[in-house]
Scaffold this motif. Structure first.
Motif, PDB file in Angstrom:
ATOM      1  N   GLN A  22      42.461  25.366  23.446  1.00 43.30           N
ATOM      2  CA  GLN A  22      42.447  26.502  22.531  1.00 43.30           C
ATOM      3  C   GLN A  22      42.355  27.814  23.317  1.00 43.30           C
ATOM      4  N   LEU A  23      41.813  27.750  24.531  1.00 47.49           N
ATOM      5  CA  LEU A  23      41.738  28.933  25.396  1.00 47.49           C
ATOM      6  C   LEU A  23      43.112  29.571  25.577  1.00 47.49           C
ATOM      7  N   ILE A  24      44.133  28.740  25.716  1.00 45.90           N
ATOM      8  CA  ILE A  24      45.485  29.242  25.963  1.00 45.90           C
ATOM      9  C   ILE A  24      45.981  30.060  24.774  1.00 45.90           C
ATOM     10  N   SER A  25      45.639  29.639  23.577  1.00 48.09           N
ATOM     11  CA  SER A  25      46.030  30.406  22.382  1.00 48.09           C
ATOM     12  C   SER A  25      45.418  31.801  22.409  1.00 48.09           C
ATOM     13  N   TYR A  26      44.176  31.893  22.839  1.00 45.32           N
ATOM     14  CA  TYR A  26      43.526  33.194  22.934  1.00 45.32           C
ATOM     15  C   TYR A  26      44.205  34.068  23.997  1.00 45.32           C
ATOM     16  N   LEU A  27      44.556  33.466  25.118  1.00 47.58           N
ATOM     17  CA  LEU A  27      45.240  34.222  26.175  1.00 47.58           C
ATOM     18  C   LEU A  27      46.597  34.712  25.680  1.00 47.58           C
ATOM     19  N   ASP A  28      47.313  33.838  25.008  1.00 47.18           N
ATOM     20  CA  ASP A  28      48.624  34.212  24.485  1.00 47.18           C
ATOM     21  C   ASP A  28      48.521  35.294  23.402  1.00 47.18           C
ATOM     22  N   ALA A  29      47.351  35.399  22.786  1.00 51.48           N
ATOM     23  CA  ALA A  29      47.128  36.424  21.769  1.00 51.48           C
ATOM     24  C   ALA A  29      46.615  37.735  22.372  1.00 51.48           C
ATOM     25  N   GLY A  30      46.394  37.741  23.697  1.00 50.91           N
ATOM     26  CA  GLY A  30      46.030  39.000  24.331  1.00 50.91           C
ATOM     27  C   GLY A  30      44.727  39.066  25.094  1.00 50.91           C
ATOM     28  N   VAL A  31      43.941  37.983  25.093  1.00 52.44           N
ATOM     29  CA  VAL A  31      42.721  38.006  25.907  1.00 52.44           C
ATOM     30  C   VAL A  31      43.151  38.051  27.379  1.00 52.44           C
ATOM     31  N   PRO A  32      42.575  38.956  28.169  1.00 49.89           N
ATOM     32  CA  PRO A  32      42.958  39.070  29.579  1.00 49.89           C
ATOM     33  C   PRO A  32      42.629  37.794  30.374  1.00 49.89           C
ATOM     34  N   VAL A  33      43.580  37.342  31.168  1.00 49.20           N
ATOM     35  CA  VAL A  33      43.405  36.113  31.944  1.00 49.20           C
ATOM     36  C   VAL A  33      42.370  36.289  33.053  1.00 49.20           C
ATOM     37  N   GLU A  34      42.118  37.516  33.469  1.00 50.11           N
ATOM     38  CA  GLU A  34      41.201  37.769  34.577  1.00 50.11           C
ATOM     39  C   GLU A  34      39.809  38.234  34.158  1.00 50.11           C
ATOM     40  N   ILE A  35      39.399  37.983  32.900  1.00 47.12           N
ATOM     41  CA  ILE A  35      38.037  38.374  32.532  1.00 47.12           C
ATOM     42  C   ILE A  35      37.042  37.609  33.395  1.00 47.12           C
ATOM     43  N   THR A  36      35.894  38.234  33.635  1.00 49.65           N
ATOM     44  CA  THR A  36      34.866  37.604  34.458  1.00 49.65           C
ATOM     45  C   THR A  36      33.540  37.594  33.732  1.00 49.65           C
ATOM     46  N   ASP A  37      32.731  36.602  34.065  1.00 49.70           N
ATOM     47  CA  ASP A  37      31.386  36.535  33.516  1.00 49.70           C
ATOM     48  C   ASP A  37      30.451  37.373  34.400  1.00 49.70           C
ATOM     49  N   PRO A  38      29.172  37.443  34.071  1.00 52.25           N
ATOM     50  CA  PRO A  38      28.262  38.283  34.857  1.00 52.25           C
ATOM     51  C   PRO A  38      28.139  37.882  36.341  1.00 52.25           C
ATOM     52  N   LYS A  39      28.557  36.677  36.696  1.00 52.14           N
ATOM     53  CA  LYS A  39      28.518  36.227  38.095  1.00 52.14           C
ATOM     54  C   LYS A  39      29.850  36.451  38.796  1.00 52.14           C
ATOM     55  N   GLY A  40      30.804  37.028  38.076  1.00 52.91           N
ATOM     56  CA  GLY A  40      32.124  37.258  38.659  1.00 52.91           C
ATOM     57  C   GLY A  40      33.045  36.061  38.566  1.00 52.91           C
ATOM     58  N   ASP A  41      32.613  35.002  37.877  1.00 55.49           N
ATOM     59  CA  ASP A  41      33.470  33.826  37.716  1.00 55.49           C
ATOM     60  C   ASP A  41      34.593  34.144  36.740  1.00 55.49           C
ATOM     61  N   THR A  42      35.814  33.812  37.133  1.00 56.55           N
ATOM     62  CA  THR A  42      36.969  33.957  36.260  1.00 56.55           C
ATOM     63  C   THR A  42      37.137  32.691  35.436  1.00 56.55           C
ATOM     64  N   LEU A  43      38.005  32.767  34.453  1.00 53.71           N
ATOM     65  CA  LEU A  43      38.338  31.563  33.687  1.00 53.71           C
ATOM     66  C   LEU A  43      38.899  30.490  34.603  1.00 53.71           C
ATOM     67  N   LEU A  44      39.706  30.896  35.589  1.00 53.65           N
ATOM     68  CA  LEU A  44      40.294  29.947  36.533  1.00 53.65           C
ATOM     69  C   LEU A  44      39.229  29.260  37.376  1.00 53.65           C
ATOM     70  N   ILE A  45      38.266  30.013  37.866  1.00 50.62           N
ATOM     71  CA  ILE A  45      37.189  29.414  38.662  1.00 50.62           C
ATOM     72  C   ILE A  45      36.398  28.425  37.812  1.00 50.62           C
ATOM     73  N   LEU A  46      36.083  28.797  36.589  1.00 44.82           N
ATOM     74  CA  LEU A  46      35.306  27.905  35.717  1.00 44.82           C
ATOM     75  C   LEU A  46      36.078  26.628  35.389  1.00 44.82           C
ATOM     76  N   ALA A  47      37.348  26.767  35.033  1.00 46.21           N
ATOM     77  CA  ALA A  47      38.154  25.575  34.720  1.00 46.21           C
ATOM     78  C   ALA A  47      38.299  24.688  35.951  1.00 46.21           C
ATOM     79  N   SER A  48      38.432  25.296  37.116  1.00 47.16           N
ATOM     80  CA  SER A  48      38.562  24.529  38.359  1.00 47.16           C
ATOM     81  C   SER A  48      37.275  23.783  38.676  1.00 47.16           C
ATOM     82  N   TYR A  49      36.146  24.465  38.566  1.00 48.14           N
ATOM     83  CA  TYR A  49      34.846  23.877  38.873  1.00 48.14           C
ATOM     84  C   TYR A  49      34.538  22.696  37.959  1.00 48.14           C
TER      85      TYR A  49
END
Length: 128
Positions: A22-49
């Protein structure tokens, strides 16, 4: 940032951790792919981990930076190696991730955690 935006960001990070497509639907609707959490983790880092290669690939296809580091200098490829996700590691390398970038680097991660199976994935992918 307003409460709704904060709530949406938390939801995106949770979806990345869980591997929910469902994350992909949000990205396709305009959520920035490079958002970061307070630790600087990106969506990519979290999905990878958390070992979600399908989400990793989808994030990369939507422009996620394979070499972006979090606030501790960690990269998505080091996270994927730690998670022992060969598919995610391969997707990241195919997208241009540098296994020497970050602290610890991908190579340092496989040595430190003694991950010979993941070292083999790095070597095989880089040799081809």
């Amino acid at each position: 940032m307003d409460d709704q935006a904060v709530e949406l960001a938390h939801r995106m990070f949770d979806l990345a951790r869980s591997g929910d497509g469902q994350l992909i639907s949000y990205l396709d609707a305009g959520v920035p792919v490079e958002i970061t959490d307070p630790k600087g983790d990106t969506l990519l880092i979290l999905a990878s981990y958390h070992g979600h290669p399908g989400v990793v690939s989808a994030l990369l296809e939507r422009g996620a930076d394979p070499d972006r580091t979090n606030d501790r200098g960690q990269t998505a490829i080091a996270a994927a190696l730690f998670a022992r996700s060969a598919e995610a590691v391969t997707a990241l390398l195919d997208a241009g991730a540098d296994p020497h970038h970050g602290s610890p680097s991908a190579w340092a991660t496989v040595e430190h955690f003694d991950l010979p199976d993941m070292r083999a994935v790095l070597e095989k992918t880089l040799d081809s």
